[in-house]
Design an enzyme around this catalytic site. Structure first.
Site, PDB file in Angstrom:
ATOM      1  N   SER A   8      -2.574  -9.847   2.575  1.00  0.00           N
ATOM      2  CA  SER A   8      -3.207  -9.028   3.636  1.00  0.00           C
ATOM      3  C   SER A   8      -4.656  -8.455   3.490  1.00  0.00           C
ATOM      4  O   SER A   8      -5.366  -7.696   4.222  1.00  0.00           O
ATOM      5  CB  SER A   8      -2.191  -7.538   4.227  1.00  0.00           C
ATOM      6  OG  SER A   8      -1.253  -8.149   4.954  1.00  0.00           O
ATOM      7  N   LYS A  32      -7.210  -9.141   5.764  1.00  0.00           N
ATOM      8  CA  LYS A  32      -7.864  -8.418   7.050  1.00  0.00           C
ATOM      9  C   LYS A  32      -9.148  -7.645   6.776  1.00  0.00           C
ATOM     10  O   LYS A  32      -9.878  -7.374   7.991  1.00  0.00           O
ATOM     11  CB  LYS A  32      -6.781  -7.306   7.251  1.00  0.00           C
ATOM     12  CG  LYS A  32      -5.371  -7.781   7.699  1.00  0.00           C
ATOM     13  CD  LYS A  32      -4.543  -6.644   7.954  1.00  0.00           C
ATOM     14  CE  LYS A  32      -2.975  -7.180   8.559  1.00  0.00           C
ATOM     15  NZ  LYS A  32      -2.396  -8.023   7.605  1.00  0.00           N
ATOM     16  N   SER A  70      -2.017  -2.327   8.382  1.00  0.00           N
ATOM     17  CA  SER A  70      -1.976  -3.662   7.805  1.00  0.00           C
ATOM     18  C   SER A  70      -1.181  -4.344   8.916  1.00  0.00           C
ATOM     19  O   SER A  70      -0.309  -5.051   8.791  1.00  0.00           O
ATOM     20  CB  SER A  70      -1.401  -3.749   6.635  1.00  0.00           C
ATOM     21  OG  SER A  70      -1.369  -5.116   5.934  1.00  0.00           O
TER      22      SER A  70
END
Length: 485
Positions: free
Chosen positions: A140, A143, A318
């Site tokens: 993640s 991102k 997230s």
């Protein structure tokens, strides 16, 4: 037999001279010596004249006479060639001797295949590099790249519209998804500042003047291609971590709109249509999918929260679906395309606008769920240095990152022996089945600002998170004294 002839008395000038020499020997000896000097001197003058002005005959004669060598002639001493002395290079600037190491923390077996990079955010100097140039899956942490790209292309104030237009038949309306997955089916959901379906339905009802809606067409053509990235594990859908990526849906397709983790459906577009029919009070209306006709009247429109809000929400919690929405809208605005395949060009192009070298990046999604993404720790520390400096609109990312021990996905971390770094680290966490990652900014104990990226890949488990916290806390204590050992 032959006879020997009798010798005759000598006559002439020479005989007279000899006779006088016998008669007066002392006088003759002195005279002879003087004469010899005169003869020798004259001979020298004659010889000098002969050498200085040789006749052609003499020149020819001299040319044919070899010159005898003599052992007395000295052999010339060779002149030594001076040895070039090396020219000293320009003096290198003084370098600090760094003595603090994080090697022990980085050797923790819980980190699996470990790579990492730490950079002084102010000077740009890489202080620690352990496989920092290796491009790997990021989980993640992707991102952060998606958010930076969206801020560069869409801008922080951009909002996403969901629109309803009149259909081609009486009683028909067309719901057009613009890509806003945060649209609430009710009055609110997990997304801050989300637009709501009841507000949109109220506008449509008012525009129709109370005429009943008998047919609803759902237009989700803003996105194309696969709704589920082929490399993703389908269990992420059923475990409640991500929805299919469609331009029309409500609540991120959560069964429980108020929960970050909630089971998602396999028909997010149909679910959005049902929510709209319910909000209109048109439970008997037929629902189908299609494309909105051109030139018909707009009956209602709602807009999402601004990109700045969505970026910070996606980072703090997230949220995979929110990140995919931002990545897809970035690609569309760039003109790169509206499918997953467009992201490989659109995200690097947007990041290059910050002056970053994006040549090695491999981008297949916006959330980081795929093992096929490729980003290096060194790239992340360079990007985070720009975030720390708040270049462009990147300060929005700095303000939205989870804080160690305090907020978001870092709220329960950096405890125990790592608690001294709590509140001093802002970072994005990452987790997929094959890796755990952590990358962000450290306000170090010595007052320096560091950016870092640590990857724990392959043979990892949930306790890899604590190992990542430990190596990060060690970097916090070292600060600018961190040694690349």
């Amino acid at each position: 037999m032959s006879e020997i002839p009798e010798a005759k008395p000598r006559t002439g000038p020479l005989s007279g001279l000899l006779r006088r020499a016998r008669q007066r020997p002392r006088l003759f000896g002195t005279t002879a010596a003087a004469a010899a000097l005169i003869v020798l001197g004259g001979g020298g003058l004659v010889a000098g004249a002969a050498v200085g002005t040789p006749s052609s005959t003499d020149a020819a004669r001299v040319a044919t006479v070899p010159i005898a060598s003599t052992s007395a002639t000295a052999t010339p001493t060779p002149t030594p060639t001076p040895t070039s002395r090396p020219v000293p290079a320009a003096a290198l600037p003084a370098q600090p001797v760094r003595t603090c190491s994080i090697a022990e923390a980085a050797s923790d077996s819980r980190l699996g295949t470990f790579s990492g990079s730490v950079r002084n955010a102010t000077t740009g100097e890489v202080l620690y590099d352990h496989g920092g140039g290796t491009y790997s899956r990021t989980a993640s942490v992707m991102k952060v790249l998606t958010s930076a790209a969206a801020l560069a292309v869409l801008g922080p104030d951009h909002r996403v519209s969901t629109t309803v237009v009149a259909g081609t038949e009486p009683g028909q309306v067309v719901l057009i998804g613009g890509g806003d997955i945060t649209l609430a089916s009710g009055s609110s959901n997990v997304y801050p500042g989300a637009a709501s379906m009841p507000d949109l339905a109220a506008q449509v009802t008012a525009s129709l003047g109370g005429a009943p809606v008998t047919s609803i067409v759902l237009d989700s053509s803003a996105f194309s291609g696969d709704a589920w990235q082929p490399s993703w594990n389908r269990k992420e859908l059923f475990d409640g971590w991500s929805s299919e990526v469609t331009a029309l849906q409500v609540d991120g397709d959560r069964a429980n709109p108020s929960s970050s983790q909630s089971t998602r459906s396999e028909d997010p577009i149909g679910r959005a249509g049902s929510a709209f029919a319910s909000a209109l009070g048109a439970s008997g209306a037929t629902i189908s999918q299609g494309v909105a006709p051109g030139g018909t009247a707009t009956l209602g429109q709602v807009q999402s929260a601004p990109v700045s809000t969505m970026v910070q929400d996606a980072l703090l919690r997230s949220d995979n679906t929110e990140a995919e929405m931002l990545a897809r809208l970035t690609a569309i605005t760039q003109g790169s395309g509206n499918s997953f395949s467009a992201l490989g060009a659109s995200t690097p192009a947007a990041l290059a606008s910050y002056g970053l070298d994006t040549s090695g990046l491999v981008i297949v999604d916006g959330s980081g769920l795929s093992d096929d993404n490729g980003v290096s720790p060194n790239f992340l520390t360079a990007l985070f240095a720009k975030i720390a400096a708040r270049e462009g609109n990147l300060g929005i990312i700095a303000d939205g990152l989870p804080v160690a021990g305090e907020s978001g996905t870092l709220a329960g971390r950096f405890t125990g022996s790592n608690s001294d770094a709590a509140g001093q680290v802002i970072a994005k966490t990452g987790w997929i089945d094959t890796g755990y990652t952590l990358s962000g900014i450290i306000s170090a104990a010595d007052g320096s600002t560091l950016t870092f990226a640590f990857f724990a890949l392959d043979d990892v488990s949930d306790n890899s998170k604590q190992a990542l916290d430990t190596v990060t806390a060690a970097a916090y204590r070292c600060g600018n004294n961190l040694s690349n050992q």
